[in-house]
Design an enzyme around this catalytic site. Structure first.
Site, PDB file in Angstrom:
ATOM      1  N   ASN A   9       0.990  -1.312  -0.915  1.00  0.00           N
ATOM      2  CA  ASN A   9      -0.051   0.277  -0.138  1.00  0.00           C
ATOM      3  C   ASN A   9       1.284   1.283  -0.196  1.00  0.00           C
ATOM      4  O   ASN A   9       1.617   1.299   0.930  1.00  0.00           O
ATOM      5  CB  ASN A   9      -1.084  -0.232   1.537  1.00  0.00           C
ATOM      6  CG  ASN A   9      -1.791   1.428   1.593  1.00  0.00           C
ATOM      7  OD1 ASN A   9      -1.871   1.958   0.505  1.00  0.00           O
ATOM      8  ND2 ASN A   9      -2.246   1.462   2.502  1.00  0.00           N
ATOM      9  N   TRP A  10       0.910   1.716  -1.228  1.00  0.00           N
ATOM     10  CA  TRP A  10       2.023   3.211  -1.609  1.00  0.00           C
ATOM     11  C   TRP A  10       1.221   4.170  -0.437  1.00  0.00           C
ATOM     12  O   TRP A  10       2.170   5.665  -0.510  1.00  0.00           O
ATOM     13  CB  TRP A  10       2.043   3.011  -2.598  1.00  0.00           C
ATOM     14  CG  TRP A  10       3.167   2.335  -3.690  1.00  0.00           C
ATOM     15  CD1 TRP A  10       3.213   1.693  -3.634  1.00  0.00           C
ATOM     16  CD2 TRP A  10       3.423   2.448  -5.053  1.00  0.00           C
ATOM     17  NE1 TRP A  10       4.225   0.388  -4.201  1.00  0.00           N
ATOM     18  CE2 TRP A  10       4.506   0.848  -5.107  1.00  0.00           C
ATOM     19  CE3 TRP A  10       3.433   3.546  -5.805  1.00  0.00           C
ATOM     20  CZ2 TRP A  10       4.885   1.347  -6.818  1.00  0.00           C
ATOM     21  CZ3 TRP A  10       3.972   2.962  -7.349  1.00  0.00           C
ATOM     22  CH2 TRP A  10       4.295   1.808  -7.253  1.00  0.00           C
ATOM     23  N   LYS A  11       0.376   4.499  -0.426  1.00  0.00           N
ATOM     24  CA  LYS A  11      -0.651   5.238   0.215  1.00  0.00           C
ATOM     25  C   LYS A  11      -0.729   6.895  -0.414  1.00  0.00           C
ATOM     26  O   LYS A  11      -0.365   6.258  -2.037  1.00  0.00           O
ATOM     27  CB  LYS A  11      -0.250   5.398   1.819  1.00  0.00           C
ATOM     28  CG  LYS A  11      -0.265   4.524   2.842  1.00  0.00           C
ATOM     29  CD  LYS A  11      -0.678   4.763   3.896  1.00  0.00           C
ATOM     30  CE  LYS A  11      -0.338   3.495   5.151  1.00  0.00           C
ATOM     31  NZ  LYS A  11      -0.275   3.688   6.155  1.00  0.00           N
ATOM     32  N   HIS A  98      -9.438   1.060   4.992  1.00  0.00           N
ATOM     33  CA  HIS A  98      -8.535   1.355   5.738  1.00  0.00           C
ATOM     34  C   HIS A  98      -8.641   2.405   6.364  1.00  0.00           C
ATOM     35  O   HIS A  98      -9.532   3.409   6.524  1.00  0.00           O
ATOM     36  CB  HIS A  98      -7.131   2.016   4.070  1.00  0.00           C
ATOM     37  CG  HIS A  98      -5.819   1.739   5.305  1.00  0.00           C
ATOM     38  ND1 HIS A  98      -5.680   3.498   6.405  1.00  0.00           N
ATOM     39  CD2 HIS A  98      -4.899   1.213   5.293  1.00  0.00           C
ATOM     40  CE1 HIS A  98      -4.633   2.188   6.596  1.00  0.00           C
ATOM     41  NE2 HIS A  98      -4.543   1.050   5.568  1.00  0.00           N
ATOM     42  N   GLU A 100      -7.481   4.778   8.062  1.00  0.00           N
ATOM     43  CA  GLU A 100      -7.101   6.755   7.174  1.00  0.00           C
ATOM     44  C   GLU A 100      -8.164   6.596   6.542  1.00  0.00           C
ATOM     45  O   GLU A 100      -9.329   7.759   7.063  1.00  0.00           O
ATOM     46  CB  GLU A 100      -5.833   6.493   6.593  1.00  0.00           C
ATOM     47  CG  GLU A 100      -4.577   5.831   7.386  1.00  0.00           C
ATOM     48  CD  GLU A 100      -3.102   6.021   6.472  1.00  0.00           C
ATOM     49  OE1 GLU A 100      -2.540   5.768   7.483  1.00  0.00           O
ATOM     50  OE2 GLU A 100      -3.484   6.102   5.702  1.00  0.00           O
ATOM     51  N   GLU A 169      -6.271  -4.537  10.743  1.00  0.00           N
ATOM     52  CA  GLU A 169      -4.814  -3.694  11.086  1.00  0.00           C
ATOM     53  C   GLU A 169      -5.226  -2.632  12.283  1.00  0.00           C
ATOM     54  O   GLU A 169      -6.125  -2.487  12.290  1.00  0.00           O
ATOM     55  CB  GLU A 169      -4.728  -2.736   9.870  1.00  0.00           C
ATOM     56  CG  GLU A 169      -6.233  -2.332   9.468  1.00  0.00           C
ATOM     57  CD  GLU A 169      -6.118  -0.829   8.694  1.00  0.00           C
ATOM     58  OE1 GLU A 169      -5.008  -0.337   7.746  1.00  0.00           O
ATOM     59  OE2 GLU A 169      -7.402  -0.069   8.730  1.00  0.00           O
ATOM     60  N   GLY A 175       2.268   2.858  10.657  1.00  0.00           N
ATOM     61  CA  GLY A 175       2.549   3.441  11.241  1.00  0.00           C
ATOM     62  C   GLY A 175       3.343   4.559  12.215  1.00  0.00           C
ATOM     63  O   GLY A 175       3.632   5.857  12.772  1.00  0.00           O
ATOM     64  N   SER A 213       2.159  -2.103  11.086  1.00  0.00           N
ATOM     65  CA  SER A 213       3.386  -2.321  10.066  1.00  0.00           C
ATOM     66  C   SER A 213       4.382  -3.480  10.108  1.00  0.00           C
ATOM     67  O   SER A 213       5.690  -3.459  10.658  1.00  0.00           O
ATOM     68  CB  SER A 213       3.695  -1.919  11.379  1.00  0.00           C
ATOM     69  OG  SER A 213       3.360  -0.097  11.685  1.00  0.00           O
ATOM     70  N   GLY A 234       2.219  -1.489   3.964  1.00  0.00           N
ATOM     71  CA  GLY A 234       3.106   0.144   4.381  1.00  0.00           C
ATOM     72  C   GLY A 234       4.006   0.729   3.973  1.00  0.00           C
ATOM     73  O   GLY A 234       4.591   0.673   2.668  1.00  0.00           O
ATOM     74  N   GLY A 235       4.796   1.154   5.020  1.00  0.00           N
ATOM     75  CA  GLY A 235       6.361   2.302   4.004  1.00  0.00           C
ATOM     76  C   GLY A 235       7.048   1.003   3.915  1.00  0.00           C
ATOM     77  O   GLY A 235       7.424   1.240   2.819  1.00  0.00           O
TER      78      GLY A 235
END
Length: 255
Positions: A9-11, A98, A100, A169, A175, A213, A234-235
């Site tokens: 997930n590049w966000k 998600h 967010e 999640e 994050g 994460s 994610g990251g």
């Protein structure tokens, strides 16, 4: 044997130049690993870059994913992207619900369930996100929260529920650098599997991903758990070496 699913997930992180370098590096690494034999790998990219990434991954085992979809088919919904539009770009997976989106855009359980339904109707596999906040976990409400979120999706999608993916999640681990222990994650994944089993005879088909994460250091321990079928990353998905290490961990878990 069901392959693990590793979805990046590049966000809201991307550029034409960075995307090109990242996708090429991931494809080269996947080829060296023979990753398509043991894992399905996808990247969920910002909508403006779907065409670019589609061209880069064309003919490869890397799948294309989106980060959101409208719950409407078409019409006067400025800024929305429909499932039909995503399908025209060859999107196979789409993240829905998600944390967010729930937190910053007010998406309710009902909206998430409808987004999953509309994705399925257009041949796109929704990756339905569920998870509790730190406040809910500390209050002992983890089970209540994730079961409520999952129940809404089951209610709306009924007989199609075995065609979705689920991503657990824990919101407190996204994050933040914090991660649920493999045992904590497995406990919730097993709970979700039981809930799905009560709704479909094919619960074993559903990939339940860990999405809090996951990184190169903790992926192996998480993927070794019985009900963790992959990761929503994610990251770490923005760093080719880290993402490839997670994919390799999926291979070791499958072996």
């Amino acid at each position: 044997m069901k392959k693990n699913l590793i979805a990046g997930n590049w966000k809201m992180n991307a550029s034409l130049e960075a995307n090109d370098a990242l996708v090429r590096a991931v494809l080269a690494g996947m080829g060296a690993q023979g990753a398509d034999a043991f894992a399905t790998v996808a990247v969920c990219v910002p909508a403006p870059y779907l065409a670019q990434v589609r061209a880069l991954q064309s003919g490869s085992p890397l799948e294309l994913g989106a980060q959101d979809v409208s719950c409407h088919e078409q019409g006067a919904f400025t800024g929305e992207v429909s499932a039909a539009m995503l399908r025209e770009f060859g999107v196979r997976f789409c993240i829905v619900g998600h944390s967010e989106r729930r937190q910053y855009h007010g998406e309710t359980d009902a909206v998430v369930a409808q987004k999953a339904k509309i994705a399925l109707a257009h041949g796109i596999t929704p990756i339905v996100c569920v998870g509790e906040t730190l406040e809910e976990r500390e209050a002992g409400r983890t089970e209540e929260t994730v079961k409520r979120q999952m129940a809404a999706v089951i209610h709306v999608n009924g007989h199609c529920i075995s065609e979705i993916c689920v991503a657990y999640e824990p919101v407190w681990a996204i994050g933040t650098g914090r991660t649920a222990t493999p045992e904590q994650a497995q406990e919730v994944h097993a709970l979700l599997r039981r809930q799905l089993a009560a709704a479909t005879a094919h619960a074993e088909r559903v990939h339940i991903l860990y999405g809090g994460s996951m990184n190169a250091a903790n992926a192996a321990g998480l993927l070794a758990q019985g009900d963790i079928d992959g990761g929503l990353v994610g990251g770490a998905s923005l760093k080719a070496a880290d993402f490839l290490q997670i994919i390799a961990s999926a291979g070791r878990a499958a072996g």
